[in-house]
Scaffold this motif. Structure first.
Motif, PDB file in Angstrom:
ATOM      1  N   GLN A  68       0.822  -1.193   0.000  1.00  0.00           N
ATOM      2  CA  GLN A  68       0.000   0.000   0.000  1.00  0.00           C
ATOM      3  C   GLN A  68       0.867   1.257   0.000  1.00  0.00           C
ATOM      4  O   GLN A  68       0.606   2.206  -0.752  1.00  0.00           O
ATOM      5  CB  GLN A  68      -0.900  -0.040   1.234  1.00  0.00           C
ATOM      6  N   ARG A  69       1.935   1.234   0.808  1.00  0.00           N
ATOM      7  CA  ARG A  69       2.850   2.381   0.867  1.00  0.00           C
ATOM      8  C   ARG A  69       3.525   2.612  -0.476  1.00  0.00           C
ATOM      9  O   ARG A  69       3.618   3.739  -0.961  1.00  0.00           O
ATOM     10  CB  ARG A  69       3.932   2.092   1.907  1.00  0.00           C
ATOM     11  N   TRP A  70       4.033   1.528  -1.074  1.00  0.00           N
ATOM     12  CA  TRP A  70       4.806   1.673  -2.303  1.00  0.00           C
ATOM     13  C   TRP A  70       3.924   1.774  -3.548  1.00  0.00           C
ATOM     14  O   TRP A  70       4.433   1.773  -4.668  1.00  0.00           O
ATOM     15  CB  TRP A  70       5.822   0.532  -2.442  1.00  0.00           C
ATOM     16  N   SER A  71       2.590   1.848  -3.371  1.00  0.00           N
ATOM     17  CA  SER A  71       1.750   2.166  -4.524  1.00  0.00           C
ATOM     18  C   SER A  71       1.828   3.658  -4.814  1.00  0.00           C
ATOM     19  O   SER A  71       1.363   4.137  -5.829  1.00  0.00           O
ATOM     20  CB  SER A  71       0.300   1.758  -4.252  1.00  0.00           C
ATOM     21  N   ASN A  72       2.428   4.399  -3.875  1.00  0.00           N
ATOM     22  CA  ASN A  72       2.585   5.844  -4.010  1.00  0.00           C
ATOM     23  C   ASN A  72       4.037   6.146  -4.362  1.00  0.00           C
ATOM     24  O   ASN A  72       4.942   5.781  -3.622  1.00  0.00           O
ATOM     25  CB  ASN A  72       2.201   6.491  -2.673  1.00  0.00           C
ATOM     26  N   VAL A  73       4.222   6.815  -5.517  1.00  0.00           N
ATOM     27  CA  VAL A  73       5.601   7.063  -5.966  1.00  0.00           C
ATOM     28  C   VAL A  73       6.329   8.015  -5.012  1.00  0.00           C
ATOM     29  O   VAL A  73       7.548   7.983  -4.902  1.00  0.00           O
ATOM     30  CB  VAL A  73       5.623   7.580  -7.427  1.00  0.00           C
ATOM     31  N   GLY A  74       5.573   8.830  -4.285  1.00  0.00           N
ATOM     32  CA  GLY A  74       6.187   9.738  -3.313  1.00  0.00           C
ATOM     33  C   GLY A  74       6.895   8.973  -2.209  1.00  0.00           C
ATOM     34  O   GLY A  74       8.035   9.283  -1.844  1.00  0.00           O
ATOM     35  N   TRP A  75       6.230   7.936  -1.664  1.00  0.00           N
ATOM     36  CA  TRP A  75       6.864   7.142  -0.600  1.00  0.00           C
ATOM     37  C   TRP A  75       8.020   6.322  -1.138  1.00  0.00           C
ATOM     38  O   TRP A  75       8.997   6.074  -0.439  1.00  0.00           O
ATOM     39  CB  TRP A  75       5.834   6.227   0.091  1.00  0.00           C
ATOM     40  N   LYS A  76       7.889   5.868  -2.428  1.00  0.00           N
ATOM     41  CA  LYS A  76       9.024   5.161  -3.043  1.00  0.00           C
ATOM     42  C   LYS A  76      10.239   6.085  -3.095  1.00  0.00           C
ATOM     43  O   LYS A  76      11.354   5.684  -2.772  1.00  0.00           O
ATOM     44  CB  LYS A  76       8.668   4.715  -4.469  1.00  0.00           C
ATOM     45  N   THR A  77      10.001   7.346  -3.512  1.00  0.00           N
ATOM     46  CA  THR A  77      11.092   8.314  -3.591  1.00  0.00           C
ATOM     47  C   THR A  77      11.667   8.585  -2.206  1.00  0.00           C
ATOM     48  O   THR A  77      12.884   8.639  -2.020  1.00  0.00           O
ATOM     49  CB  THR A  77      10.587   9.625  -4.215  1.00  0.00           C
ATOM     50  N   PHE A  78      10.764   8.752  -1.233  1.00  0.00           N
ATOM     51  CA  PHE A  78      11.182   8.999   0.154  1.00  0.00           C
ATOM     52  C   PHE A  78      12.090   7.868   0.632  1.00  0.00           C
ATOM     53  O   PHE A  78      13.184   8.098   1.153  1.00  0.00           O
ATOM     54  CB  PHE A  78       9.925   9.092   1.031  1.00  0.00           C
ATOM     55  N   ASP A  79      11.642   6.627   0.439  1.00  0.00           N
ATOM     56  CA  ASP A  79      12.410   5.480   0.924  1.00  0.00           C
ATOM     57  C   ASP A  79      13.742   5.342   0.186  1.00  0.00           C
ATOM     58  O   ASP A  79      14.747   4.954   0.787  1.00  0.00           O
ATOM     59  CB  ASP A  79      11.591   4.192   0.786  1.00  0.00           C
ATOM     60  N   TRP A  80      13.729   5.666  -1.127  1.00  0.00           N
ATOM     61  CA  TRP A  80      14.984   5.537  -1.881  1.00  0.00           C
ATOM     62  C   TRP A  80      15.980   6.600  -1.435  1.00  0.00           C
ATOM     63  O   TRP A  80      17.174   6.310  -1.275  1.00  0.00           O
ATOM     64  CB  TRP A  80      14.719   5.623  -3.393  1.00  0.00           C
ATOM     65  N   ALA A  81      15.490   7.827  -1.220  1.00  0.00           N
ATOM     66  CA  ALA A  81      16.374   8.898  -0.739  1.00  0.00           C
ATOM     67  C   ALA A  81      16.952   8.515   0.616  1.00  0.00           C
ATOM     68  O   ALA A  81      18.147   8.709   0.889  1.00  0.00           O
ATOM     69  CB  ALA A  81      15.608  10.216  -0.647  1.00  0.00           C
ATOM     70  N   LEU A  82      16.108   7.942   1.468  1.00  0.00           N
ATOM     71  CA  LEU A  82      16.551   7.496   2.792  1.00  0.00           C
ATOM     72  C   LEU A  82      17.634   6.431   2.652  1.00  0.00           C
ATOM     73  O   LEU A  82      18.670   6.479   3.322  1.00  0.00           O
ATOM     74  CB  LEU A  82      15.344   6.958   3.562  1.00  0.00           C
ATOM     75  N   LEU A  83      17.398   5.472   1.760  1.00  0.00           N
ATOM     76  CA  LEU A  83      18.372   4.391   1.527  1.00  0.00           C
ATOM     77  C   LEU A  83      19.724   4.953   1.101  1.00  0.00           C
ATOM     78  O   LEU A  83      20.758   4.651   1.709  1.00  0.00           O
ATOM     79  CB  LEU A  83      17.843   3.432   0.452  1.00  0.00           C
ATOM     80  N   VAL A  84      19.720   5.782   0.068  1.00  0.00           N
ATOM     81  CA  VAL A  84      20.977   6.273  -0.509  1.00  0.00           C
ATOM     82  C   VAL A  84      21.725   7.145   0.501  1.00  0.00           C
ATOM     83  O   VAL A  84      22.913   6.925   0.772  1.00  0.00           O
ATOM     84  CB  VAL A  84      20.698   7.059  -1.808  1.00  0.00           C
ATOM     85  N   LEU A  85      21.019   8.122   1.090  1.00  0.00           N
ATOM     86  CA  LEU A  85      21.702   9.041   2.005  1.00  0.00           C
ATOM     87  C   LEU A  85      22.187   8.316   3.255  1.00  0.00           C
ATOM     88  O   LEU A  85      23.326   8.515   3.687  1.00  0.00           O
ATOM     89  CB  LEU A  85      20.772  10.198   2.376  1.00  0.00           C
ATOM     90  N   ALA A  86      21.345   7.465   3.834  1.00  0.00           N
ATOM     91  CA  ALA A  86      21.734   6.786   5.075  1.00  0.00           C
ATOM     92  C   ALA A  86      22.905   5.844   4.820  1.00  0.00           C
ATOM     93  O   ALA A  86      23.837   5.772   5.626  1.00  0.00           O
ATOM     94  CB  ALA A  86      20.550   6.017   5.661  1.00  0.00           C
TER      95      ALA A  86
END
Lengths: 139, 160
Positions: A68-86
């Motif tokens: 449900q979360r990843w049906s939204n491209v905004g949360w996908k972007t949020f999680d990817w940014a979190l992954l890369v930066l962290a």
């Protein structure tokens, strides 16, 4: 037999001059740590709040929740940014800690090479799972 | 299934490995204090903040590697993912989760303090006051979070 020091003296003579210019690469890493730190402050605290405190916290996280979360491209972007930066922020921190504690050059190089390899693998795994996620499941 | 157990084993190895490194770091710190040698940074809340920043950083990045691997399981469908993630939903795992949240909040606030000193060096003259203020802010943010997380774990534990 030529030691590592001899090789460096031959190929990087400037590094042994007393008035050498300090490495601008480290300055950029220093700046990156501050910049990513401020961004991560928001990304991580929002992530912790959503995943650990709201509703039933971690107990409610399952495949359907992620779907449900990843049906939204905004949360996908949020999680990817979190992954890369962290990941980059964390591994750069580890690099500095390794430089502080591991004195023997061959051991240090081995540990760092292993760390960077694992980081590259983790980065590919994390990116792949976000980009290719299929709500229908199965793979 | 084998795969979820392997992933959970990976998370366990990372936790133990980073824990051992943290113990080494603390031993090193105490050795420096005892022998008082060289230009080592000597004691006080500033040094403890520095050590705590490293320790929390190591713990969080170790968990991050495990967390990337467990999230990778979501690409293989509900069955595998739900079994993998069930590790985090055991009532006895809750203290580790609370520790992770504590480490993250501390690292975030302490990092902010370091950034303030880097860009406004005059503030570093008051570094002790900033360190105590940071501890207060940390407790304000962490204690309510810990209360709600542990309460829900207690309700699901055999003790309630």
């Amino acid at each position: 037999m030529a030691t590592v020091l001899d090789v460096y003296k031959k190929h990087k003579p400037d590094a042994f001059k007393a008035d050498r210019r300090p490495s601008s690469r480290e300055v950029w890493w220093w700046f990156f740590m501050r910049l990513s730190g401020v961004v991560l402050l928001f990304l991580v605290l929002i992530h912790l709040y959503i995943m650990h405190l709201v509703d039933a916290g971690v107990d409610r996280v399952n495949f359907a929740f992620v779907s449900q979360r990843w049906s939204n491209v905004g949360w996908k972007t949020f999680d990817w940014a979190l992954l890369v930066l962290a990941l980059i922020h964390g591994v750069n921190g580890l690099r500095i800690i390794i430089d502080d504690y591991v004195r023997r050059a061959p051991v240090r190089t081995t540990i760092k090479a292993t760390l960077y390899t694992l980081t590259a693998i983790a980065m590919v795994m994390g990116t792949a799972v976000i980009v290719t996620f299929d709500p229908a499941g199965g793979g | 299934m084998l795969a979820p157990k392997l992933i959970e084993g990976f998370v366990f190895v990372l936790t133990v490995g980073s824990g051992l490194f943290v113990l080494y770091l603390l031993a090193d710190l105490l050795r420096l204090r005892k022998r008082d040698r060289g230009p080592a940074y000597k004691g006080g809340i500033g040094q403890w903040s520095w050590a705590a920043h490293r320790i929390t950083g190591i713990l969080v990045v170790a968990f991050l590697f495990g967390h990337i691997v467990d999230t990778f399981a979501v690409g293989f469908g509900p069955e595998l993912y739900n079994e993998t993630i069930s590790l985090y939903q055991q009532w006895w795992f809750k203290p580790f989760e609370v520790a992770l949240v504590a480490a993250t909040i501390f690292h975030a606030f302490n990092g902010l303090r370091i950034i303030l000193f880097d860009f406004w060096p005059n503030l570093a003259l008051k570094q002790k006051q900033f360190a105590y203020a940071e501890l207060v802010l940390f407790l304000i943010a962490f204690l309510p979070a810990a209360f709600f997380m542990l309460r829900s774990a207690y309700e699901h534990s055999p003790f309630s």
